[in-house]
Design a protein around this motif. Structure first.
Motif, PDB file in Angstrom:
ATOM      1  N   ASP A  47       0.819  -1.348   0.004  1.00 47.39           N
ATOM      2  CA  ASP A  47       0.051   0.059  -0.095  1.00 47.39           C
ATOM      3  C   ASP A  47       0.802   1.271   0.095  1.00 47.39           C
ATOM      4  O   ASP A  47       1.309   1.746   0.991  1.00 47.39           O
ATOM      5  CB  ASP A  47      -0.895  -0.113   1.157  1.00 47.39           C
ATOM      6  N   GLU A  48       0.886   1.643  -1.268  1.00 45.44           N
ATOM      7  CA  GLU A  48       1.944   2.864  -1.508  1.00 45.44           C
ATOM      8  C   GLU A  48       1.210   4.236  -1.048  1.00 45.44           C
ATOM      9  O   GLU A  48       1.787   5.291  -0.959  1.00 45.44           O
ATOM     10  CB  GLU A  48       2.874   3.096  -2.662  1.00 45.44           C
ATOM     11  N   SER A  49      -0.096   3.986  -1.006  1.00 48.77           N
ATOM     12  CA  SER A  49      -0.877   5.330  -0.936  1.00 48.77           C
ATOM     13  C   SER A  49      -0.637   5.733   0.639  1.00 48.77           C
ATOM     14  O   SER A  49      -1.050   7.224   0.831  1.00 48.77           O
ATOM     15  CB  SER A  49      -2.308   5.186  -1.061  1.00 48.77           C
ATOM     16  N   SER A  50       0.030   5.240   1.427  1.00 49.68           N
ATOM     17  CA  SER A  50       0.231   5.948   2.797  1.00 49.68           C
ATOM     18  C   SER A  50       1.428   6.645   3.027  1.00 49.68           C
ATOM     19  O   SER A  50       1.782   7.262   3.927  1.00 49.68           O
ATOM     20  CB  SER A  50       0.339   4.377   3.874  1.00 49.68           C
ATOM     21  N   HIS A  51       2.132   6.692   1.748  1.00 48.52           N
ATOM     22  CA  HIS A  51       3.290   7.912   1.706  1.00 48.52           C
ATOM     23  C   HIS A  51       2.597   9.025   2.166  1.00 48.52           C
ATOM     24  O   HIS A  51       1.600   9.546   2.001  1.00 48.52           O
ATOM     25  CB  HIS A  51       4.011   7.953   0.490  1.00 48.52           C
ATOM     26  N   PRO A  52       3.567  10.087   2.818  1.00 50.44           N
ATOM     27  CA  PRO A  52       3.094  11.357   3.106  1.00 50.44           C
ATOM     28  C   PRO A  52       2.635  12.352   1.634  1.00 50.44           C
ATOM     29  O   PRO A  52       1.512  13.090   2.037  1.00 50.44           O
ATOM     30  CB  PRO A  52       4.429  12.235   3.231  1.00 50.44           C
ATOM     31  N   THR A  53       2.880  11.877   0.593  1.00 49.81           N
ATOM     32  CA  THR A  53       2.131  12.455  -0.728  1.00 49.81           C
ATOM     33  C   THR A  53       1.308  11.430  -1.257  1.00 49.81           C
ATOM     34  O   THR A  53       0.590  12.035  -2.303  1.00 49.81           O
ATOM     35  CB  THR A  53       3.338  12.943  -1.592  1.00 49.81           C
ATOM     36  N   GLY A  54       1.130  10.538  -1.008  1.00 45.83           N
ATOM     37  CA  GLY A  54      -0.055   9.659  -1.107  1.00 45.83           C
ATOM     38  C   GLY A  54       0.176   8.652  -2.195  1.00 45.83           C
ATOM     39  O   GLY A  54      -0.889   8.100  -2.709  1.00 45.83           O
ATOM     40  N   SER A  55       1.528   8.490  -2.601  1.00 45.10           N
ATOM     41  CA  SER A  55       1.519   7.442  -3.860  1.00 45.10           C
ATOM     42  C   SER A  55       2.914   6.713  -3.810  1.00 45.10           C
ATOM     43  O   SER A  55       3.712   7.442  -3.097  1.00 45.10           O
ATOM     44  CB  SER A  55       1.284   8.154  -5.125  1.00 45.10           C
ATOM     45  N   LEU A  56       3.158   5.702  -4.701  1.00 44.97           N
ATOM     46  CA  LEU A  56       4.276   5.021  -4.813  1.00 44.97           C
ATOM     47  C   LEU A  56       5.374   6.140  -5.328  1.00 44.97           C
ATOM     48  O   LEU A  56       6.550   5.838  -5.115  1.00 44.97           O
ATOM     49  CB  LEU A  56       4.009   4.114  -5.932  1.00 44.97           C
ATOM     50  N   LYS A  57       4.951   7.197  -6.071  1.00 53.39           N
ATOM     51  CA  LYS A  57       6.005   8.186  -6.664  1.00 53.39           C
ATOM     52  C   LYS A  57       6.687   8.984  -5.483  1.00 53.39           C
ATOM     53  O   LYS A  57       7.614   9.631  -5.729  1.00 53.39           O
ATOM     54  CB  LYS A  57       5.350   9.299  -7.353  1.00 53.39           C
ATOM     55  N   HIS A  58       6.402   8.819  -4.040  1.00 53.43           N
ATOM     56  CA  HIS A  58       7.001   9.432  -3.141  1.00 53.43           C
ATOM     57  C   HIS A  58       8.628   9.112  -2.907  1.00 53.43           C
ATOM     58  O   HIS A  58       9.375   9.724  -2.881  1.00 53.43           O
ATOM     59  CB  HIS A  58       6.189   9.473  -1.819  1.00 53.43           C
ATOM     60  N   ARG A  59       8.371   7.647  -3.184  1.00 51.22           N
ATOM     61  CA  ARG A  59       9.894   6.785  -3.055  1.00 51.22           C
ATOM     62  C   ARG A  59      10.719   7.702  -4.270  1.00 51.22           C
ATOM     63  O   ARG A  59      12.077   7.879  -4.116  1.00 51.22           O
ATOM     64  CB  ARG A  59       9.695   5.334  -3.327  1.00 51.22           C
ATOM     65  N   LEU A  60      10.139   7.485  -5.561  1.00 55.23           N
ATOM     66  CA  LEU A  60      10.994   8.074  -6.680  1.00 55.23           C
ATOM     67  C   LEU A  60      11.570   9.651  -6.513  1.00 55.23           C
ATOM     68  O   LEU A  60      12.727   9.868  -6.690  1.00 55.23           O
ATOM     69  CB  LEU A  60      10.000   7.723  -7.937  1.00 55.23           C
ATOM     70  N   ALA A  61      10.577  10.404  -6.216  1.00 55.20           N
ATOM     71  CA  ALA A  61      10.703  11.584  -5.605  1.00 55.20           C
ATOM     72  C   ALA A  61      11.907  11.845  -4.972  1.00 55.20           C
ATOM     73  O   ALA A  61      12.764  12.703  -5.295  1.00 55.20           O
ATOM     74  CB  ALA A  61       9.410  12.458  -5.669  1.00 55.20           C
ATOM     75  N   ARG A  62      11.803  11.306  -3.742  1.00 52.83           N
ATOM     76  CA  ARG A  62      13.062  11.240  -2.918  1.00 52.83           C
ATOM     77  C   ARG A  62      14.368  11.000  -3.453  1.00 52.83           C
ATOM     78  O   ARG A  62      15.128  11.640  -3.275  1.00 52.83           O
ATOM     79  CB  ARG A  62      12.737  10.348  -1.530  1.00 52.83           C
ATOM     80  N   SER A  63      14.420   9.741  -4.142  1.00 53.85           N
ATOM     81  CA  SER A  63      15.394   9.342  -4.864  1.00 53.85           C
ATOM     82  C   SER A  63      16.020  10.215  -6.026  1.00 53.85           C
ATOM     83  O   SER A  63      17.517  10.524  -6.106  1.00 53.85           O
ATOM     84  CB  SER A  63      15.336   8.046  -5.313  1.00 53.85           C
ATOM     85  N   LEU A  64      15.143  10.761  -6.655  1.00 56.09           N
ATOM     86  CA  LEU A  64      15.529  11.836  -7.719  1.00 56.09           C
ATOM     87  C   LEU A  64      16.085  13.133  -7.079  1.00 56.09           C
ATOM     88  O   LEU A  64      17.186  13.740  -7.667  1.00 56.09           O
ATOM     89  CB  LEU A  64      14.371  12.371  -8.605  1.00 56.09           C
ATOM     90  N   PHE A  65      15.716  13.719  -6.198  1.00 53.69           N
ATOM     91  CA  PHE A  65      16.181  14.809  -5.452  1.00 53.69           C
ATOM     92  C   PHE A  65      17.467  14.228  -4.809  1.00 53.69           C
ATOM     93  O   PHE A  65      18.510  15.350  -4.977  1.00 53.69           O
ATOM     94  CB  PHE A  65      15.050  15.368  -4.352  1.00 53.69           C
ATOM     95  N   LEU A  66      17.578  13.341  -4.070  1.00 49.64           N
ATOM     96  CA  LEU A  66      18.964  12.961  -3.517  1.00 49.64           C
ATOM     97  C   LEU A  66      20.067  12.761  -4.743  1.00 49.64           C
ATOM     98  O   LEU A  66      21.095  13.130  -4.688  1.00 49.64           O
ATOM     99  CB  LEU A  66      18.791  11.610  -2.813  1.00 49.64           C
TER     100      LEU A  66
END
Length: 354
Positions: A47-66
């Motif tokens: 269930d990736e909807s439980s991220h702070p921004t509500g989707s699987l893409k939270h993981r990707l966004a964090r990785s892209l910024f880092l």
């Protein structure tokens, strides 16, 4: 990017803030879905909807910024740009705001309004394009005009995430499955938008020498499954596009790695919507369209396993919540106007789920 060196103190603080945000977050849940009609086969939803921004893409966004920070592509005055159908941009706007950076999302005009509202909520600005195929060129142009940085999820998704572990989604899935009766899944099923998630999972499976196979569920009107079958196919004809936001693309993206995928299943848009609606009824809460695509592929695999007398587990992704699609996928009039015949697939999925 201007070529100017980034102040190391600012850079260290930026990385600390992003890592601190991760430290404050628990892992996403793994939901068990028993299938009464298929004894010995269990379905799990990550269930990736439980991220702070509500989707699987939270993981990707964090990785892209880092990734961009550690490459010194982003500094304290950098304008950040992304091409996105919505969810990635929502998550990236969140991280840009955390770092005090201006953020532009280049999105197709068909993007659901709640996604646009979420981008704006996190301080992002919207640049809308009528032709989805122009998002890349427009993003590059905005980066040049602003002296900013184009994050380019479609190129960097497969390399920004550490596929060997370091809390990636694949490592999380196998850790959470460890105490289940079938701890090593027979299959993991995901979609492909950038290709980053499938690349991470497929590489991790091979690196850890698991027997698990990877299936990528892809909208019928997407190029990925066609490219998987025939590597010479790299783009769709003009006017051919999926209605399922977040997955499926008109061109093969640089981050798509077909060699780590064992199978692809093409799913009709109506089947995705029907499966989405049926699963929402089963869970008592709304899920997004790409989750329906994943579930439809899972059902096909489950039925094949049952026919072969096999038992085991299948893990798929609950990519995001359905609230962002209240004016589209959950609006019967909107679906009727577009000729999406979802009711029969929903009935079939309800029967599958028992």
């Amino acid at each position: 990017m201007t070529g100017k060196r980034v102040d190391r103190r600012w850079l260290s603080e930026a990385v600390r803030r992003i890592e601190a945000d991760y430290n404050r977050s628990a892992d996403t849940h793994l939901i068990r879905v028993d299938l009464p009609r298929y004894p010995g086969i269990v379905l799990y939803l990550k269930d990736e909807s439980s991220h702070p921004t509500g989707s699987l893409k939270h993981r990707l966004a964090r990785s892209l910024f880092l990734y961009a920070l550690c490459n010194e592509w982003i500094g304290p005055e950098t304008t950040v740009i992304e091409s996105s159908s919505g969810s990635t941009a929502v998550s990236e706007a969140y991280f840009a705001k955390m770092l005090g950076l201006r953020f532009f999302a280049v999105v197709p005009a068909t993007t659901a309004k709640p996604k646009l509202d979420a981008i704006r909520f996190h301080g992002g600005e919207i640049h809308m394009v009528d032709d989805p195929r122009t998002v890349y060129a427009v993003s590059h142009r905005l980066a040049a005009e602003t002296g900013g940085h184009y994050l380019d999820q479609f190129t960097y998704a497969e390399r920004a995430t550490d596929w060997r572990g370091n809390n990636n989604i694949a490592e999380s899935i196998f850790a959470q499955m460890a105490e289940e009766e079938h701890p090593c899944p027979s299959w993991i099923v995901c979609g492909a938008g950038t290709g980053g998630t499938s690349a991470t999972i497929g590489r991790f499976i091979r690196y850890c020498r698991h027997d698990t196979k990877l299936c990528v569920a892809d909208p019928v009107h997407s190029v990925f499954h066609r490219h998987f079958e025939d590597r010479s196919v790299v783009a769709l004809p003009e006017g051919c596009a999926s209605r399922i936001e977040g997955i499926g693309r008109p061109r093969v993206e640089p981050s798509f790695v077909p060699s780590v995928i064992d199978r692809m299943i093409a799913v009709e848009d109506a089947d995705s919507i029907g499966a989405m609606r049926a699963l929402s009824d089963r869970l008592g809460r709304r899920v997004g369209g790409s989750t329906g695509t994943n579930l439809w592929a899972c059902a096909q695999i489950v039925e094949e396993m049952a026919a072969a007398g096999e038992t085991g587990s299948i893990v798929t992704l609950l990519c995001d919540g359905g609230d962002r699609y209240g004016c589209t996928y959950y609006d019967d009039v909107w679906l009727d106007d577009r000729g999406v015949a979802w009711t029969d697939p929903a009935a079939r999925m309800t029967q599958f789920l028992g």
